[in-house]
Design a protein around this motif. Structure first.
Motif, PDB file in Angstrom:
ATOM      1  N   GLY A  21      21.780   3.232   1.975  1.00  0.00           N
ATOM      2  CA  GLY A  21      22.919   4.076   2.298  1.00  0.00           C
ATOM      3  C   GLY A  21      23.272   4.990   1.147  1.00  0.00           C
ATOM      4  O   GLY A  21      22.935   4.717  -0.005  1.00  0.00           O
ATOM      5  N   CYS A  22      23.878   6.092   1.453  1.00  0.00           N
ATOM      6  CA  CYS A  22      24.612   6.973   0.510  1.00  0.00           C
ATOM      7  C   CYS A  22      23.884   8.047  -0.309  1.00  0.00           C
ATOM      8  O   CYS A  22      24.579   8.954  -0.717  1.00  0.00           O
ATOM      9  N   THR A  25      22.795   3.008  -2.216  1.00  0.00           N
ATOM     10  CA  THR A  25      23.045   1.575  -2.090  1.00  0.00           C
ATOM     11  C   THR A  25      22.030   0.876  -1.203  1.00  0.00           C
ATOM     12  O   THR A  25      21.466   1.475  -0.291  1.00  0.00           O
ATOM     13  N   THR A 265      25.781  12.310 -10.115  1.00  0.00           N
ATOM     14  CA  THR A 265      26.761  11.868  -9.125  1.00  0.00           C
ATOM     15  C   THR A 265      27.907  11.117  -9.784  1.00  0.00           C
ATOM     16  O   THR A 265      29.035  11.116  -9.267  1.00  0.00           O
ATOM     17  N   GLU A 389      24.789  12.830  -0.648  1.00  0.00           N
ATOM     18  CA  GLU A 389      24.497  12.177   0.630  1.00  0.00           C
ATOM     19  C   GLU A 389      23.504  12.963   1.489  1.00  0.00           C
ATOM     20  O   GLU A 389      22.959  12.438   2.464  1.00  0.00           O
TER      21      GLU A 389
END
Length: 409
Positions: A21-22, A25, A265, A389
């Motif tokens: 994810g992201c 993660t 980030t 993202e």
């Protein structure tokens, strides 16, 4: 993977790759599995069952135990990324070191250890610095922004470094980079088999030339030593070249791009290493832990009955160690979802553990340190040119990374 993983007697459907994810993660399912039990039985998408090891302590125990085989030639070895035809293609060649066990593995690894010691790698620092500066010069001279950092820096730096170390012509980098990318892709099986055959044929020709005229490089020295010992094996040499060339640039390239993306980030973490480059080695360890890009490729086959973490694993059982899950184990790494460059995460499993721990880890660490320090010093205003993202991640590849990393300054 299904959400129905609460009962330890149940099998969890595990389809690889499970998308992160992201995109940073781990999959949420990893955490749920680890919370249920650090070792769980899972059903693989391609059929069959295996033990999924997600706890850090248990992962280290499996990877250090000689009763777990790395030999993909053995029946029952847990494979979810190779079809039978591709597997037979691998089996028709001398095994890679990654697929050797015990004395066979130790004998194959021993002649290479001296090439990758901390001292030997440190001597490469001036040349690696020149290479990094060369490609950053090219970025600055191009005059166009945004720049794809994967193509401009992350991929060519480790490619040129490993070519010079091994004695592979860098002029051929487009060929071997494209074939490597195809081989680690989870897309067309036909393309993967063709890429494997083409790269092995290329390396076969290269090793033949080197056997005729060994140079002052890793393979030149290895050939001279093997010939003196009466142990020169052309096919084994090609398999070794295949492993070192592909592993020597693909993994480090992915870590460079992901590491830069991660630091951009989280600018408060980047600010720490900008203020004190002495923190960069610790930052590299944390980035390696945080991303753990070669997740799930650390598979084993139990050759004896073994008890790990209170779980009885029978001879013939397949075992898949999730190094990413282990490196996000909160029992070992407090608040693992937080990128903390001051964590001091040297005990991560991004390079594996035990006899098969990555041979080139010292070289990878040095390349990452030099790239991060040099890039952020020379381009202090570097920033992402697309939201994190939206970065195109390699969900279709065995080794995680970014297809592109658009940056500007």
């Amino acid at each position: 993977m299904t959400d129905n993983i609460a009962g330890t007697a149940e099998l969890a459907d595990l389809e690889m790759p499970v998308q992160r994810g992201c995109p940073f993660t781990p999959p949420a399912a990893y955490e749920r599995l680890r919370e249920r039990a650090p070792i769980s039985k899972v059903r693989l998408a391609g059929g069959g069952e295996a033990w999924w090891v997600s706890g850090h302590e248990e992962a280290r125990a499996v990877l250090a135990d000689g009763r777990f085989s790395s030999d993909k030639r053995k029946d029952g070895f847990p494979l979810y990324s190779l079809d039978e035809e591709t597997l037979q293609q691998f089996r028709s060649q001398p095994p890679l070191m990654l697929s050797m066990d015990g004395a066979e593995h130790a004998a194959a690894r021993r002649p290479l250890i001296g090439e990758f010691t901390v001292r030997r790698v440190a001597a490469l620092r001036p040349r690696i610095q020149d290479i990094v500066d060369q490609f950053i010069d090219g970025m600055l001279a191009a005059g166009r922004r945004p720049v794809d950092l994967v193509r401009a820096l992350a991929l060519p730096v480790p490619s040129l470094v490993i070519c010079e170390l091994l004695g592979v012509p860098y002029a051929d980098h487009d060929f071997f980079q494209s074939r490597t990318a195809m081989m680690v892709s989870r897309t067309s099986l036909t393309d993967r088999r063709r890429a494997l055959a083409e790269l092995r044929a290329y390396l076969g020709d290269l090793m033949t030339r080197k056997e005729s005229e060994p140079g002052d490089d890793l393979f030149g020295r290895l050939i001279a030593r093997k010939r003196e010992e009466g142990d020169l094996d052309h096919a084994a040499l090609v398999s070794l070249a295949f492993l070192l060339l592909t592993a020597g640039h693909e993994t480090t390239a992915n870590m460079i791009s992901l590491g830069v993306a991660g630091l951009l980030t989280y600018p408060e973490q980047l600010a720490l290493i900008k203020a004190d480059p002495g923190r960069t080695p610790m930052a590299v360890e944390e980035l390696l832990r945080y991303f753990t890009i070669a997740d799930g490729v650390t598979s084993r086959l139990a050759t004896d009955d073994v008890e790990i973490g209170g779980v009885s694993i029978k001879a013939g059982d397949g075992v898949i160690v999730s190094t990413l899950s282990a490196d996000w184990d909160p029992a070992v790494f407090e608040d693992p979802a937080t990128l903390d460059v001051e964590r001091g995460a040297r005990h991560h499993l991004a390079f594996g553990f035990g006899p098969h721990q990555c041979l080139g880890q010292n070289l990878a660490r040095l390349e990452l340190q030099i790239v991060f320090d040099t890039l952020f010093r020379r381009l202090p205003d570097l920033r992402l040119a697309a939201p994190a993202e939206d970065l195109p991640v390699k969900t279709d590849a065995v080794v995680y990374g970014l297809h592109e990393l658009p940056v500007t300054w």
